[in-house]
Write an enzyme that holds these catalytic residues in place. Structure first.
Site, mmCIF file in Angstrom:
data_model
loop_
_atom_site.group_PDB
_atom_site.id
_atom_site.type_symbol
_atom_site.label_atom_id
_atom_site.label_comp_id
_atom_site.label_asym_id
_atom_site.label_seq_id
_atom_site.Cartn_x
_atom_site.Cartn_y
_atom_site.Cartn_z
ATOM 1 N N HIS A 38 5.872 40.321 29.352
ATOM 2 C CA HIS A 38 6.968 40.219 28.387
ATOM 3 C C HIS A 38 6.673 39.058 27.450
ATOM 4 O O HIS A 38 6.241 39.267 26.327
ATOM 5 C CB HIS A 38 8.312 40.017 29.111
ATOM 6 N N HIS A 76 12.747 35.816 32.367
ATOM 7 C CA HIS A 76 13.886 36.692 32.090
ATOM 8 C C HIS A 76 14.069 37.751 33.178
ATOM 9 O O HIS A 76 14.526 38.834 32.920
ATOM 10 C CB HIS A 76 13.733 37.344 30.710
HETATM 11 S S1 FES Z 1 8.478 36.347 30.239
HETATM 12 FE FE1 FES Z 1 8.729 37.420 32.046
HETATM 13 S S2 FES Z 1 10.574 38.425 31.824
HETATM 14 FE FE2 FES Z 1 10.344 37.419 29.944
#
Ligand code: FES
Ligand code: SF4
Lengths: 822, 176
Positions: free
Chosen positions: B104, B123
């Protein structure tokens, strides 16, 4: 087998790549993105002077890099007839998301249509009509003339009430100010259609009637308020999955205490602490878990309420706040009316409320304290109150909405920094239409009209009732029968003989048939029954304006071509208007033809914007495409109030002056007495069936999965609508993870895939809403509230095994909760 | 040495790729239309180094070992799961290695031995180590990059490739 794209390098945008503003196609949050495009035969390089980011891409980028894009953000598309590389990546400079993408918005690149990479090849590129017993490609002229002729004949036979319309009313892709204006002008100005419904409910009505009736527009704060609030009180919402980056970028920092400096700076002279949160939801959602992970455990209160009893809780909170003297007496006296009557009528003891809601009395008291008890320094607490579909589509919508606003007014939680009484929203907004007053209130229950054999022609704009209505089984059954009567009639004479076709179609309609026209970007389930499909362009294939959940208006620029001959909905509406004029004129009805005359001359979506938003929206006269383009992904908060030094001036919060949207400017309190489960038959259903079939969205799937069914990354996790079940319940029914089950009750039956969920309460299942493979609407009875708002949430049914989901062996069924002890 | 057939298959799928790969190569070849087919394939695939990570004897079941692959700036974990899994390498088909940069936004993933997942404190995304890095829940728009492993007769485990783009790179093997 877990899906991998098999991509281990991506093309690099050169220094002079084209960069355009994009707002995410999908949810209400409206995250800022950039579309970066460059000619197919060029590429940038890893050195900072060789790429558009000015970054050394020969190095590993750090966390939250503004220069990284994932394979799902990349595609090859056509732009003004030439092939280009396209990257659609989140914009770090956008105040809404600060560079975050979600699992939905982060896939905009690969959900574009591309003949080169093969993505979204299902997109409709040419009008299609029913001829020779199947859907066949045809021209715009031919298809529009057919639709216009049939619509004219229906109006001649039945009047405008024979024209039934289903149309989006929202912003974002498949909506926006241009397209709501285009359809609005056609149906509310040139015609006065009253049998019309909205994309997600069976009538043309507000989901938040009560708030509006009380003088409180439902989007009245800004996202910064979630950073400034002392307490966030949220009812029937799951923001981590449904308003993802609003939650991550604005709520979480407050709960962590990261916004303390900002609070002290912007709100000097009062005590501040890390934010607290109260979440009212029968289900333990990932939002609850995330709050417990990031906040002090003592700052999170999850009220796992008995389904459908929110109204009682809200009344009890009002009662407690008033009993303690925590209400905002001056504000109530100066800016509201009806307080005493409402406070008296809505009175309920904490103990009675505890027994109805199933909540400990101490927790109700604690919630009242967190909402309204003055801060340590005696200052009024700042509480932001938010709600969404758990309330909107829950029991007794109107009164429960009003009870929420009562509490907000009583505590002056509207119009101050760190407050607000807001819906969180689903889609972005983008509504500007001529008056809908002729529709009336309560509005016509359109799906029941269709089931009842009424109407002769049905125009459908980006709506798929087959997935997204209640009482869905009966709807599909009747709809197929009625449209099939027309198909058989059309098959009985050659297509080229338009007069004979029309005669056959009208005769079939008189026998109870229905002619169905779908305007959409992709084939739909209801479209299988339709006679005409008209291909629409989506955001980015057209310029499109919308506002998000804090009324932030932005322009998504056109960065690629639509497929084939697809057009913006606004221009389809305009051409249909012109075709109607032509059809009536040919039939010798000049008077009716004149209703369309001179209204639909738009050549571009910008023409529709200037005719609609610029001329009709509050503050619209200041707004043009050029000015919005200059405002970038940060845009401006509506209503726009001026234009100075090259910048549009907006309104961050509403009602800061205490003047509300009523005749005398005073907000109205409302009496909201509890009357049990309002929709007829639900209380009996609850007694009769073993499981609550709660339902709603999840993180991965956008809306009714219109893109996701074409996306292997999503399809792999959601081959069938998942249903979350308690493992003990599964054991009793002999169910294993991934089993295919039938959900059935007195209304109908549907299917779902079992997802074991240890945090699910026994007897309470949660199913994905409006999924293409397992429509929960099949088991939801047709009952609505007095204003035709359905109760989708409080539904009971039984569950039995019918097999195992194909492909489930490759799926992970581990808990979706982040392990907060890690 | 025994190689997992699934990984071989995955490697082949990757090599043949789909449009995006061809497009990456297209930039170099558009001037020579007749050579397009010939020129597109070499540019479509990154050449991976072979890195020795550990010997099977060094690993304890369900205790992740930190590794780096394909270079020191790309952290990962190597885990012996103790039971055969899809994509698992080694004599027992239970060796797996993953990037620990969350796909992500690049926060470092942490291993939860209780349910054999990699979890992101950024997140809250979660990836299943027993299902080829499938995202159980999260914001990444891809599943977790899995490092392809080989194990030789002595039990030496080497990483020889990766099946998804690693966070923070436009090319899995960096080049200057
Ligand atoms: S960086 Fe891993 S969930 Fe956003
Ligand atoms: S949070 Fe909503 S607006 Fe933002 S990227 Fe995700 S879907 Fe798009």
């Amino acid at each position: 087998m877990t899906y991998k794209r098999g991509i281990d390098q991506l093309p690099i945008p050169p220094k002079d790549a084209r960069v355009q503003n994009v707002v995410c196609d999908f949810c209400i949050v409206g995250c800022g993105y950039k579309a970066i495009s460059w000619p197919i035969d060029r590429q940038g390089g890893a050195r900072p002077d060789q790429n558009v980011f000015g970054e050394d891409l020969a190095q590993q980028q750090g966390a939250e890099s503004a220069s990284w894009y994932s394979p799902s953000m990349y595609n090859v598309v056509s732009q003004n007839g030439k092939l280009v590389h396209l990257v659609i990546k989140p914009d770090k400079a956008c105040e809404v998301n600060g560079g975050l993408s979600s699992v939905r918005g982060g896939r905009m690149g690969e959900t574009r249509v591309s003949e080169q990479t093969g993505t979204m090849q299902a997109r409709l590129g040419h009008p299609m009509v029913w001829r020779y017993s199947q859907m066949m490609p045809t021209s715009w002229e031919d298809s529009l003339a057919l639709v216009a002729d049939v619509t004219r004949r229906v109006i001649e036979e039945m009047g405008e009430d024979g024209v039934i319309v289903s149309a989006f009313d929202h912003g974002g892709a498949a909506g926006g100010y241009e397209n709501t204006w285009g359809t609005g002008k056609l149906y509310f100005d040139a015609m006065k259609v009253k049998n019309i419904r909205i994309h997600n409910r069976p009538a043309y009505n507000s989901e938040v009637h009560a708030s509006r009736d009380m003088g409180v527009g439902e989007l009245n704060n800004c996202y910064e308020d979630a950073e400034l609030a002392d307490t966030i009180f949220v009812v029937g919402a799951n923001p981590l999955e449904n308003q993802t980056n609003y939650f991550l970028a604005h709520w979480v920092p407050n709960l962590r205490g990261d916004t303390l400096d900002k609070k002290r700076q912007l709100l000097a002279g009062e005590a501040h602490a890390a934010g607290r949160i109260i979440i009212v939801d029968p289900r333990r959602t990932v939002s609850v878990n995330a709050c417990e992970t990031v906040a002090d455990r003592n700052n999170v209160l999850h009220l796992a309420i008995n389904p459908g009893t929110d109204l009682v809780l809200l009344n009890a909170l009002l009662t407690e706040v008033v009993a303690r003297g925590w209400h905002a007496k001056d504000f109530i006296a100066q800016h509201t009316k009806g307080f005493d009557e409402a406070a008296t009528a809505n009175k309920v003891s904490i103990d009675d409320a505890a027994s109805i809601t199933g909540l400990p009395a101490a927790d109700i008291r604690k919630a009242a304290q967190w909402i309204a008890e003055p801060k340590a320094d005696g200052k009024r607490r700042r509480t932001m109150m938010a709600y969404e579909k758990g309330l909107i589509w829950g029991n007794d919508n109107y009164r429960t909405n009003a009870a929420m606003v009562n509490l907000a007014l009583a505590t002056h939680s509207i119009g101050r920094e760190g407050t607000g009484c807001v819906r969180l929203g689903g889609h972005q907004e983008g509504y500007v239409r001529p008056s809908d007053a002729h529709v009336g209130r309560p509005a016509a229950y359109v799906d029941q009209l269709l089931i009842g054999g009424q109407g002769g022609v049905h125009h459908i704009w980006a709506v798929d009732h087959f997935k997204s209505t209640l009482n869905a089984e009966e709807f599909r059954r009747v709809y197929r029968r009625r449209t099939n009567m027309v198909k058989e009639a059309m098959d009985s004479v050659p297509y080229g003989d338009r007069a004979a076709q029309l005669e056959q179609i009208v005769a079939a309609i008189k026998r109870g048939g229905l002619f169905s026209v779908v305007v959409d970007i992709l084939p739909t389930q209801i479209g299988e029954a339709a006679h005409v499909w008209l291909p629409a362009a989506t955001a980015g294939e057209m310029n499109l304006t919308s506002m998000n959940g804090e009324r932030r208006l932005r322009l998504t620029e056109r960065y690629m071509d639509p497929p084939g001959e697809a057009m913006p909905d606004a221009l389809i509406a305009a051409r249909l208007g012109n075709a109607m004029e032509e059809s009536f004129r040919r039939a010798g009805n000049e008077t009716y033809a004149a209703q369309f005359k001179g209204k639909f001359g738009w050549k571009t979506e910008e023409d529709a914007f200037m005719d609609g938003y610029n001329q009709n929206a509050e503050g619209g006269r200041f707004v043009t495409y050029e000015r919005l383009r200059a405002m970038g992904t940060n845009g401006v908060h509506e209503p726009v109030v001026g234009f100075e030094n090259g910048r549009l001036i907006g309104t961050k919060r509403l009602y800061t002056d205490g003047k509300f949207k009523t005749d005398d400017g005073r907000a109205k309190f409302m009496k909201t007495e509890w009357r049990g489960l309002e929709v007829a038959g639900r209380a009996q259903q609850k007694e009769k069936y073993a499981f609550l079939i709660n339902n709603g969205r999840n993180n991965l799937v956008w809306q009714n999965a219109f893109y996701d069914v074409h996306t292997p990354f999503v399809r792999e996790r959601m081959p069938i609508a998942p249903i979350e079940m308690n493992p003990g319940d599964m054991a009793k029914l002999g169910l294993a993870a991934g089993d295919l089950v039938e959900v059935y009750n007195d209304v109908g039956s549907t299917q779902a895939m079992v997802y074991p969920t240890p945090t699910a309460k026994p007897g309470q299942a949660f199913m994905l809403f409006i999924a293409p493979t397992g429509q929960v609407g099949n088991v939801i009875s047709k009952g609505t509230n007095e204003f035709m708002i359905p109760n989708y949430k409080n539904v009971w049914a039984n569950i039995r095994r019918i097999g195992h989901t194909p492909g489930a062996e490759g799926m992970s069924f581990k808990s979706i909760e982040y392990p907060k002890d890690l | 040495m025994k190689e997992c057939p699934k990984l071989v298959e995955l490697g082949r799928r990757q090599f043949l790729g789909r449009g995006a790969l061809a497009a990456a190569g297209a930039a170099a070849v558009t001037a020579v239309p007749s050579g397009a087919a010939r020129a597109a394939l070499p540019a479509a695939r990154v050449d991976y180094p072979t890195s020795r990570l550990a010997n099977i004897k060094d690993l304890k079941v369900n205790e992740p070992m930190p590794i780096h692959y394909p270079d020191m700036d790309s952290p990962g974990v190597l885990v012996k799961l103790g039971a055969r899994v899809p994509g698992g390498a080694g004599p027992d088909g239970d060796l797996v290695a993953y990037s620990t940069l969350c796909p992500h936004k690049g926060y470092p993933l942490a291993y939860d031995a209780k349910d054999r997942t990699l979890n992101c404190p950024g997140h809250f995304s979660r990836f299943d180590c027993e299902k080829e890095g499938q995202q159980v829940w999260g914001h990444a728009t891809q599943n977790l990059p899995m490092f392809r492993l080989t194990v030789d007769a002595k039990g030496d485990i080497s990483a020889v490739g990766a099946d998804e783009l690693i966070y923070g790179r436009t090319r899995n093997v960096l080049q200057g």
